[in-house]
Design a protein around this motif. Structure first.
Motif, PDB file in Angstrom:
ATOM      1  N   PHE A   1       0.743  -1.015  -0.195  1.00  0.00           N
ATOM      2  CA  PHE A   1       0.119   0.090  -0.158  1.00  0.00           C
ATOM      3  C   PHE A   1       0.844   1.249   0.232  1.00  0.00           C
ATOM      4  O   PHE A   1       0.611   2.295  -0.762  1.00  0.00           O
ATOM      5  N   LEU A   2       1.676   1.307   0.848  1.00  0.00           N
ATOM      6  CA  LEU A   2       2.703   2.564   1.115  1.00  0.00           C
ATOM      7  C   LEU A   2       3.931   2.538  -0.159  1.00  0.00           C
ATOM      8  O   LEU A   2       4.101   3.708  -0.877  1.00  0.00           O
ATOM      9  N   THR A   3       4.186   1.453  -0.751  1.00  0.00           N
ATOM     10  CA  THR A   3       5.142   1.433  -1.772  1.00  0.00           C
ATOM     11  C   THR A   3       4.859   1.465  -3.380  1.00  0.00           C
ATOM     12  O   THR A   3       5.435   2.020  -4.159  1.00  0.00           O
ATOM     13  N   VAL A   4       3.537   0.861  -3.492  1.00  0.00           N
ATOM     14  CA  VAL A   4       3.106   0.670  -4.832  1.00  0.00           C
ATOM     15  C   VAL A   4       1.777   1.634  -4.977  1.00  0.00           C
ATOM     16  O   VAL A   4       1.946   2.733  -5.893  1.00  0.00           O
ATOM     17  N   THR A   5       0.855   1.550  -4.214  1.00  0.00           N
ATOM     18  CA  THR A   5      -0.319   2.261  -4.364  1.00  0.00           C
ATOM     19  C   THR A   5      -0.263   3.728  -4.259  1.00  0.00           C
ATOM     20  O   THR A   5      -0.721   4.386  -5.060  1.00  0.00           O
TER      21      THR A   5
ATOM     22  N   TYR B   1       4.347  11.280   0.160  1.00  0.00           N
ATOM     23  CA  TYR B   1       4.946  11.201   1.235  1.00  0.00           C
ATOM     24  C   TYR B   1       4.132  11.356   2.690  1.00  0.00           C
ATOM     25  O   TYR B   1       4.344  11.030   3.781  1.00  0.00           O
ATOM     26  N   LEU B   2       2.880  11.896   2.456  1.00  0.00           N
ATOM     27  CA  LEU B   2       1.942  12.083   3.440  1.00  0.00           C
ATOM     28  C   LEU B   2       1.396  10.880   3.977  1.00  0.00           C
ATOM     29  O   LEU B   2       1.041  10.583   5.161  1.00  0.00           O
ATOM     30  N   GLU B   3       1.460   9.842   2.983  1.00  0.00           N
ATOM     31  CA  GLU B   3       0.836   8.623   3.511  1.00  0.00           C
ATOM     32  C   GLU B   3       1.763   7.811   4.516  1.00  0.00           C
ATOM     33  O   GLU B   3       1.495   6.893   5.037  1.00  0.00           O
ATOM     34  N   LEU B   4       3.033   8.141   4.373  1.00  0.00           N
ATOM     35  CA  LEU B   4       3.822   7.462   5.134  1.00  0.00           C
ATOM     36  C   LEU B   4       3.740   7.756   6.780  1.00  0.00           C
ATOM     37  O   LEU B   4       4.281   6.912   7.762  1.00  0.00           O
ATOM     38  N   GLY B   5       3.133   8.657   7.150  1.00  0.00           N
ATOM     39  CA  GLY B   5       2.847   8.870   8.654  1.00  0.00           C
ATOM     40  C   GLY B   5       1.492   8.192   8.853  1.00  0.00           C
ATOM     41  O   GLY B   5       1.312   8.526  10.103  1.00  0.00           O
ATOM     42  N   THR B   6       0.576   7.742   8.111  1.00  0.00           N
ATOM     43  CA  THR B   6      -0.772   7.242   8.511  1.00  0.00           C
ATOM     44  C   THR B   6      -0.679   5.684   8.303  1.00  0.00           C
ATOM     45  O   THR B   6       0.428   5.067   7.541  1.00  0.00           O
ATOM     46  N   ALA B   7      -1.355   5.062   9.064  1.00  0.00           N
ATOM     47  CA  ALA B   7      -1.727   3.525   9.169  1.00  0.00           C
ATOM     48  C   ALA B   7      -2.453   3.373   7.673  1.00  0.00           C
ATOM     49  O   ALA B   7      -3.640   3.897   7.456  1.00  0.00           O
ATOM     50  N   PRO B   8      -2.466   2.013   6.930  1.00  0.00           N
ATOM     51  CA  PRO B   8      -2.995   1.846   5.983  1.00  0.00           C
ATOM     52  C   PRO B   8      -4.436   1.559   6.162  1.00  0.00           C
ATOM     53  O   PRO B   8      -5.261   1.730   5.252  1.00  0.00           O
TER      54      PRO B   8
END
Length: 95
Positions: free
Chosen positions: A78-82, A87-94
């Protein structure tokens, strides 16, 4: 253009976060493979005289390990492909 070196740099260095996560995912996958082999050998060769609760416990541990690896793999995907480059998604849980 002779002598010009072009480099691409990330806005945020991701080595300490996603790099460590990838190493952990690979190591976890290898350990999961060893666990599957051990469970297979247990059920095919060594569980004849063991009580039912012990067999159930071994199967439950394998199911929980499988579920854990699936969740970690999904989160990494989810973090590396989707959300590649977000960069904002790195701080949140999927989830």
């Amino acid at each position: 253009m002779s002598g010009v070196i072009l480099t691409r740099a990330s806005l945020i260095p991701l080595d300490n976060s996603l790099g460590a996560w990838l190493i952990g995912l690979v190591v976890s996958s290898v350990i999961f493979g060893v666990t599957c082999l051990q469970v297979y050998l247990y059920f095919t060769r060594h569980c004849a005289r063991d009580p039912v609760f012990l067999k159930t416990y071994v199967a439950l541990l394998l199911a929980l390990d499988t579920f854990n690896l699936a969740l970690v793999s999904h989160a990494f995907y989810f973090l590396t492909v989707t959300n590649f480059g977000d960069y904002l998604e790195l701080g949140t849980a999927p989830w």
